[in-house]
Enzyme design. Structure first.
Site, PDB file in Angstrom:
ATOM      1  N   HIS A  89      -0.865   0.411  -3.921  1.00 14.37           N
ATOM      2  CA  HIS A  89      -0.456  -0.464  -2.821  1.00 14.37           C
ATOM      3  C   HIS A  89      -0.195  -1.896  -3.286  1.00 14.37           C
ATOM      4  CE1 HIS A  89       0.550  -1.071   1.204  1.00 14.37           C
ATOM      5  NE2 HIS A  89      -0.519  -0.606   1.822  1.00 14.37           N
ATOM      6  N   ASP A 134       4.880  -0.263  -1.001  1.00 13.23           N
ATOM      7  CA  ASP A 134       4.469  -0.372   0.400  1.00 13.23           C
ATOM      8  C   ASP A 134       4.632   0.969   1.099  1.00 13.23           C
ATOM      9  OD1 ASP A 134       7.240  -0.174   1.409  1.00 13.23           O
ATOM     10  OD2 ASP A 134       7.459  -2.172   0.520  1.00 13.23           O
TER      11      ASP A 134
END
Length: 523
Positions: A493, A497
């Site tokens: 992350h 995204d």
């Protein structure tokens, strides 16, 4: 008067010089006339020149590997080896490798025992390098003859029966008249071959699981290697020998045959026992890799994929392969995994960030301390495999240039090598993204862990049959049979995204659900 004393002094000095010169001459001549080296000294001096001890260094066998475990030795001190003869087998963090000799000569010293950790770049064996044929003859002339047979024929010779104490199984009956059952081979009491303890890492892992000694088993493989079938046969014979003693120890007359699923005796009350267990090299590798993966913030994205069209396409292609006998790639049957791997590669072309890696302190950071995202052109997809030695992730290189049949052939090659513990370090490095087919074992959903130097991983669940509404126009109310499977993605992350992961996963899903699209992307 003065001249008389001067002449006498000159004569005295001349006499001293004469005496000093004679003494010096005697000292210079004496060693060449009286001190002559003995024949034994000359022979010893010549023998030292004949042989030169060469320490063999453990070469670098893989990226970032600094040590490896000695699994087994193929030689022992005093053994004669040729150039490129196998010396030992080592297990690194990546795979097992067979180390060969760089020289021809006689093994003088083994720096490590089997099971010890050897350092890369350090000596692990010493070899006496052999000279010319004339020097060999001179060496054999200086070597004393081997001793003859012992005076007492009844005493066993140390050179004829090697280590019989370790080759005798513990379950052999102690009585002289009991003998062996007909199912137990008599070779267990006989002489072991020189390759009696040779086995692959997978076989050694199986012996540790079943609690048997490798030296107790007679290998039926090439050069006396122990195979898995030999281990299972040995355990079966051991249990058959120990089975007759069970009724004598039973406390109840109604007790049936012993079952391996019976619970232990709960009447034995005692404290909790903890047994420390040393990790295998594969477990150590997994421990280090997953510990480093803890620094990666994960997020999970799951999706359901309809495999119905892919099931039909796979059935048609397998029929074509069976009829035409396509054996150029040594593929006799296609599985679903090559199609999924190809679909992932096609999605990477649209979303190359899934094939990238994060460079925090490397040379690509330009010394600025800022993290960099490094894109990679080749799609090297790692495939997680469950092997007898544990979890391994070999890599299929450059998937973008392969078709489904080529991917299947390379996948089969890696699976065969992994099952026998013969994966090379080159087969284990260079991965850019990973696919884990845990559904072949079981499980519908999973949360895979992103590997270091990668940003995404795909976990494939178990395929199952479910009822679903038809998608055909005008027939939406009809319930049909569907084959579905769950795909579970994990991504880094820090750089990926959720929206990017969802779009890339949708590309993979659409290709798997409409596998004919792959025909348009053949390379």
């Amino acid at each position: 008067m003065f001249w008389h004393q001067s002449a006498r002094a000159v004569r005295h000095q001349h006499q001293q010089w004469h005496l000093h010169g004679a003494a010096l001459a005697r000292r210079l001549v004496a060693p060449t006339t009286t001190r002559r080296p003995s024949p034994a000294a000359r022979a010893f001096h010549t023998a030292r020149i004949l042989m030169a001890v060469k320490p063999v260094l453990l070469a670098d066998i893989g990226e970032g590997i600094v040590e490896c475990e000695i699994i087994q030795w193929f030689v022992e001190p005093g053994a004669r080896v040729d150039e490129f003869s196998p010396l030992c087998e080592v297990q690194s963090d990546k795979a097992s490798v067979e180390i060969t000799s760089r020289f021809a000569g006689i093994v003088k010293k083994l720096h490590y025992d089997a099971g010890e950790m050897a350092k890369v770049g350090k000596p692990f064996v010493d070899i006496d390098i052999e000279g010319s044929d004339a020097e060999k003859d001179a060496l054999e002339a200086l070597t004393p003859p081997e001793p003859g047979p012992p005076a007492k024929p009844s005493s066993p010779s140390a050179t004829s029966v090697p280590a019989p104490t370790k080759s005798t199984p513990e379950f052999r009956p102690a009585a002289q008249g009991s003998g062996h059952p007909s199912g137990v081979p008599q070779a267990l009491d006989g002489q072991k071959g020189k390759h009696a303890t040779l086995a692959t890492p997978a076989v050694r892992h199986l012996t540790r699981e079943l609690g048997v000694e490798l030296a107790q088993i007679d290998g039926t493989g090439r050069d006396g290697r122990v195979l898995k079938e030999d281990i299972y046969k040995f355990v079966e014979q051991r249990n058959s020998v120990a089975a007759p003693a069970a009724p004598l120890e039973a406390t109840s007359g109604t007790a049936g045959p012993a079952s391996p699923f019976l619970s232990p005796d709960v009447s034995a009350v005692g404290p909790q026992k903890e047994t420390p267990l040393v990790m295998t090299r594969t477990q150590e590798m997994m421990f280090k890799t997953m510990t480093r993966s803890l620094s990666i913030p994960h997020f999970l994205y799951a999706d359901e994929v309809d495999f119905t069209s892919l099931v039909e396409l796979r059935q048609r292609l397998n029929r074509v392969i069976a009829k035409s006998g396509v054996d150029d790639s040594h593929v006799s049957k296609l599985s679903y995994l090559p199609f999924i791997i190809k679909a992932v590669s096609m999605a990477i072309y649209k979303y190359p960030i899934l094939n990238a890696r994060v460079d925090v302190d490397g040379p690509n950071a330009n010394g600025s301390g800022k993290p960099m995202l490094v894109l990679r052109s080749q799609h090297n997809i790692g495939v997680a495999m469950d092997t007898p030695s544990g979890l391994l992730v070999p890599v299929i290189k450059n998937v973008g240039s392969l078709n489904v049949l080529g991917i299947a052939a390379e996948l089969g090659r890696l699976q065969s090598l992994a099952a026998t513990g013969k994966l090379s370090p080159q087969d284990m490095v260079g991965g850019t993204i990973t696919v884990s087919n845990i559904g072949s074992i079981g499980g519908t959903y999973l949360s895979p862990v992103v590997v270091e130097r990668e940003v995404a991983i795909l976990g494939i669940g178990r395929m199952r049959t479910v009822p679903a509404f038809s998608s055909a126009p005008g027939d939406e109310d009809r319930v049909v049979r569907r084959q579905v499977c769950n795909f579970s993605w994990s991504a880094d992350h820090r750089v990926v995204d959720g929206a990017t992961m969802a779009r890339a996963a949708d590309v993979v899903r659409s290709i798997v659900e409409e596998p004919d699209v792959m025909v348009m992307h053949l390379r």
